[in-house]
Design an enzyme around this catalytic site. Structure first.
Site, PDB file in Angstrom:
ATOM      1  N   GLY A  27       5.125   9.005 -41.184  1.00 32.29           N
ATOM      2  CA  GLY A  27       5.750   9.778 -39.557  1.00 32.29           C
ATOM      3  C   GLY A  27       4.965   9.272 -38.584  1.00 32.29           C
ATOM      4  O   GLY A  27       5.205   9.194 -37.214  1.00 32.29           O
ATOM      5  N   GLY A  29       2.870   6.561 -38.028  1.00 34.02           N
ATOM      6  CA  GLY A  29       2.380   5.862 -37.578  1.00 34.02           C
ATOM      7  C   GLY A  29       1.691   4.609 -38.893  1.00 34.02           C
ATOM      8  O   GLY A  29       0.942   2.944 -37.587  1.00 34.02           O
ATOM      9  N   LYS A  30       1.528   5.160 -39.569  1.00 34.77           N
ATOM     10  CA  LYS A  30       0.648   3.963 -40.802  1.00 34.77           C
ATOM     11  C   LYS A  30       1.127   2.506 -40.891  1.00 34.77           C
ATOM     12  O   LYS A  30      -0.157   1.527 -40.455  1.00 34.77           O
ATOM     13  CB  LYS A  30       0.164   4.779 -41.857  1.00 34.77           C
ATOM     14  CG  LYS A  30      -0.104   6.553 -41.873  1.00 34.77           C
ATOM     15  CD  LYS A  30      -0.402   6.942 -43.789  1.00 34.77           C
ATOM     16  CE  LYS A  30       1.189   6.503 -44.415  1.00 34.77           C
ATOM     17  NZ  LYS A  30       1.948   7.013 -43.107  1.00 34.77           N
ATOM     18  N   THR A  31       1.985   2.744 -41.087  1.00 31.23           N
ATOM     19  CA  THR A  31       2.579   1.127 -40.936  1.00 31.23           C
ATOM     20  C   THR A  31       2.508   0.557 -40.268  1.00 31.23           C
ATOM     21  O   THR A  31       2.065  -0.962 -39.607  1.00 31.23           O
ATOM     22  CB  THR A  31       4.232   1.471 -41.693  1.00 31.23           C
ATOM     23  OG1 THR A  31       4.536   1.726 -43.191  1.00 31.23           O
ATOM     24  CG2 THR A  31       4.668  -0.349 -42.233  1.00 31.23           C
ATOM     25  N   SER A  32       2.413   0.876 -38.673  1.00 30.27           N
ATOM     26  CA  SER A  32       3.168  -0.036 -37.748  1.00 30.27           C
ATOM     27  C   SER A  32       1.294  -0.556 -37.095  1.00 30.27           C
ATOM     28  O   SER A  32       0.968  -1.336 -37.356  1.00 30.27           O
ATOM     29  CB  SER A  32       3.189   0.505 -36.350  1.00 30.27           C
ATOM     30  OG  SER A  32       4.850   1.133 -36.636  1.00 30.27           O
ATOM     31  N   ASP A  54       2.905   2.195 -51.073  1.00 36.00           N
ATOM     32  CA  ASP A  54       4.148   2.974 -50.889  1.00 36.00           C
ATOM     33  C   ASP A  54       5.485   2.499 -51.504  1.00 36.00           C
ATOM     34  O   ASP A  54       5.502   1.113 -51.241  1.00 36.00           O
ATOM     35  CB  ASP A  54       4.327   3.010 -49.105  1.00 36.00           C
ATOM     36  CG  ASP A  54       5.473   4.358 -49.224  1.00 36.00           C
ATOM     37  OD1 ASP A  54       5.490   5.031 -49.845  1.00 36.00           O
ATOM     38  OD2 ASP A  54       4.961   4.945 -47.469  1.00 36.00           O
ATOM     39  N   THR A 512      12.490   2.617 -38.083  1.00 37.47           N
ATOM     40  CA  THR A 512      12.311   3.401 -39.618  1.00 37.47           C
ATOM     41  C   THR A 512      12.417   4.116 -39.827  1.00 37.47           C
ATOM     42  O   THR A 512      13.259   3.860 -41.439  1.00 37.47           O
ATOM     43  CB  THR A 512      10.972   2.799 -39.255  1.00 37.47           C
ATOM     44  OG1 THR A 512      10.333   2.027 -39.094  1.00 37.47           O
ATOM     45  CG2 THR A 512      10.043   3.750 -40.428  1.00 37.47           C
TER      46      THR A 512
END
Length: 593
Positions: A27, A29-32, A54, A512
């Site tokens: 939660g 913001g790694k993906t962003s 992931d 998300t």
């Protein structure tokens, strides 16, 4: 489109090494940030491969294209390719490679035996890791690649992944015998050079950088600090800190906005020692969801922010209170309550609050967790009569499992035989088996009392569900046709029983988390496990804020409420955003009173 004032790219995107790992608590913001970085590098003329490790990746939603286990070009970003390491696809490819190593004269029965050995969760893990190791070893690249950007699973799962090169290299050194859970040892031994190359790449600071992503919040910062220490112990010393979602209030008279800014400022002022000396980048909180190329470019201060569609303000989500949910749960008298969801959505808080509420309604409760990060004790910050707090500790469970096998299966063996058995049990796969056995005990305990289980973030929990399903299939095959087959009750069957198990999905009012909650619900339904309730956490809808940025985010929250109201959940609860996180028995009790 609204204009985003151009700002210099963060340090992690200006002088990147070949391999960039974005990791941190769920939660944050790694993906962003990883996706925005990959786009920025490609926009600068580099050839980039963006990889998700992931199992619950949402790259497909962010980029508007389906996930693939093969590199595919990202439309609109020349030079960028993306792939998702899909555990199931990787496991089947691994099985085929191992089976191809069998001698041509192997019988159908021998091949069937090997395939059965390769059906467990540990095979899925090693297969996914094998693809990850291949990329670090420079194999399977889609032509020339300047940078590989890894969007990783939440911290606990990523630490496990990054520890595997050393674990498997050590296990294979001098070991030329069979490894039953992975089929013939040759199937694993043939990857030894790849594992060693992966270990060298991870340990080389000129090749690999770890970006520790966090929010300006004490708990994610503490987890980032622990991760920094553990990664240094694994040899990954080249680290940076990325603080995502830094907020500045625009109106000093807005109590909510000022409180949010103060919480972030105080958290960064008390930065843990393990993070204090790291190079640090701050990324401001944006008014928009980071979905689509314009938003991802704008996240790092490039281009214009997208204009969100308008949602009617009267789009209400019918929702009860967490106290009402607790009353309904308490009426059953016993059962397993599994609190699930994406990392960082507040699963631990909700699980702890439900446990406290059940105790206050006169029940004895066992609150435990499968999350490697294990924050339940911190959330409680105290004791309560009638509440037992535990954790499924992978290391402790593994040692207990090894001791049990040595005391039973190894009892009749001579010393050389015991030594060989113990050597096989040192396999990293043993941990997955041991955790599953501990989980099974917890499920069984709920037959006569309340167990509240704070699960690991979605991807890690789905792997545990895979192990549960594999065990169920094994047991039903083993007892097929026998007179006592109808008396066999597996852990999966208890999870499928709505009178025994209640699954509570926790999410945030953001695109998300809601999408991942919906995907989790679909996965559970495929396993014939029907979620019982959804909890929408940290809502600012009733906060009364007038801050322009928070107001813009409120419009996004209403869109997600409309999605949930449109059939995603039949039983819902909304928890408000609180100026102070609900830590401690008293604060948790207030949520369910």
């Amino acid at each position: 489109m609204s204009t985003i004032e151009p700002t210099p790219l963060p340090g992690f995107a200006t002088a990147p090494t070949r391999f960039l790992f974005f990791t941190g608590k769920g939660g944050v913001g790694k993906t962003s940030l990883s996706t925005a970085t990959a786009i920025a590098l490609a926009d600068a003329g580099r050839q980039v491969l963006l990889v998700s490790t992931d199992a619950a990746s949402n790259l497909d939603e962010m980029l508007g294209m389906p996930l693939s286990n093969r590199p595919v070009a990202v439309p609109g970003v020349p030079g960028l390719q993306m792939l998702n390491i899909d555990p199931d696809t990787a496991a089947e490819a691994y099985r085929q490679r191992v089976l191809s190593q069998l001698e041509a004269g192997a019988s159908d029965e021998e091949r069937a035996t090997v395939r059965e050995q390769l059906s467990g969760a540990c095979t899925t893990e090693i297969a996914a890791f094998d693809e990850f190791a291949a990329l670090l070893a420079g194999e399977g690249m889609p032509g020339h690649v300047d940078h590989v950007v890894f969007d990783t699973a939440p911290t606990g799962h990523t630490l496990r992944l990054l520890s595997l090169p050393k674990a498997w290299s050590g296990f294979l050194a001098g070991n030329d015998r069979g490894a039953s859970c992975l089929g013939p040892h040759s199937g694993l031994k043939m990857q030894e050079a790849r594992f060693n190359a992966a270990l060298r790449a991870l340990s080389d600071p000129t090749l690999t950088t770890v970006v520790l992503v966090t929010r300006p919040d004490p708990r994610p910062l503490q987890e980032a600090a622990r991760t920094a220490v553990e990664l240094r112990q694994l040899g990954l010393a080249n680290q940076r800190l990325a603080v995502n979602g830094v907020f500045r209030a625009s109106d000093p008279g807005d109590r909510v906005a000022v409180s949010i800014e103060a919480l972030g400022r105080d958290a960064l002022a008390a930065l843990p020692d393990a993070l204090a000396d790291l190079p640090r980048d701050e990324v401001p909180l944006r008014a928009f969801d980071t979905v689509g190329l314009p938003a991802l470019r704008a996240l790092l201060g490039r281009g214009s922010a997208p204009v969100a569609p308008v949602v009617p303000e009267d789009c209400a989500l019918p929702a009860g209170s967490l106290a009402a949910l607790t009353d309904e749960l308490a009426a059953a008298g016993h059962g397993l309550i599994m609190v699930m969801g994406k990392g960082g959505v507040g699963k631990t808080t909700v699980a702890a609050a439900l446990a406290v509420g059940l105790v206050q309604r006169g029940h004895s409760v066992h609150l435990t967790t499968t999350d490697p990060a294990a924050h339940v004790a911190e959330a409680l910050n105290g004791q309560l009569d009638g509440l037992k707090v535990g954790r499924i500790d992978p290391k402790a469970e593994t040692q207990a499992y090894i001791d049990k096998i040595m005391a039973t299966r190894g009892k009749a063996l001579d010393e050389p035989g015991r030594a060989l058995l113990l050597e096989d049990l040192q396999s990293p796969c043993t941990e997955e088996v041991a955790v599953f056995h501990a989980f099974s005990r917890v499920v069984n305990e709920a037959r006569s009392s309340f167990v509240v289980l704070d699960t690991a973030p979605t991807g890690h929990s789905l792997l545990l569900m895979d192990a549960t399903g594999a065990y169920h299939r094994q047991m039903t095959r083993q007892y097929e046709g026998m007179a006592n087959a109808k008396h066999i009750v597996t852990p999966l069957m208890r999870l499928q029983d709505p009178d025994t198990t209640k699954v509570v999905i926790v999410t945030l009012p953001e695109v998300t988390p809601v999408s991942q909650a919906a995907a989790l619900q679909d996965d559970l339904r495929r396993a014939r496990i029907e979620p019982w309730a959804w909890v929408l956490n940290k809502s600012i809808a009733a906060s009364g804020t007038t801050d322009p940025l928070l107001q813009a985010r409120l419009a996004g929250e209403r869109r997600q409420m409309a999605r949930i109201a449109d059939g995603l959940a039949t039983r819902t609860c909304v928890l408000p955003w609180l100026p102070q996180p609900p830590v401690g028995v008293t604060a948790l009790a207030a949520l369910v009173r």
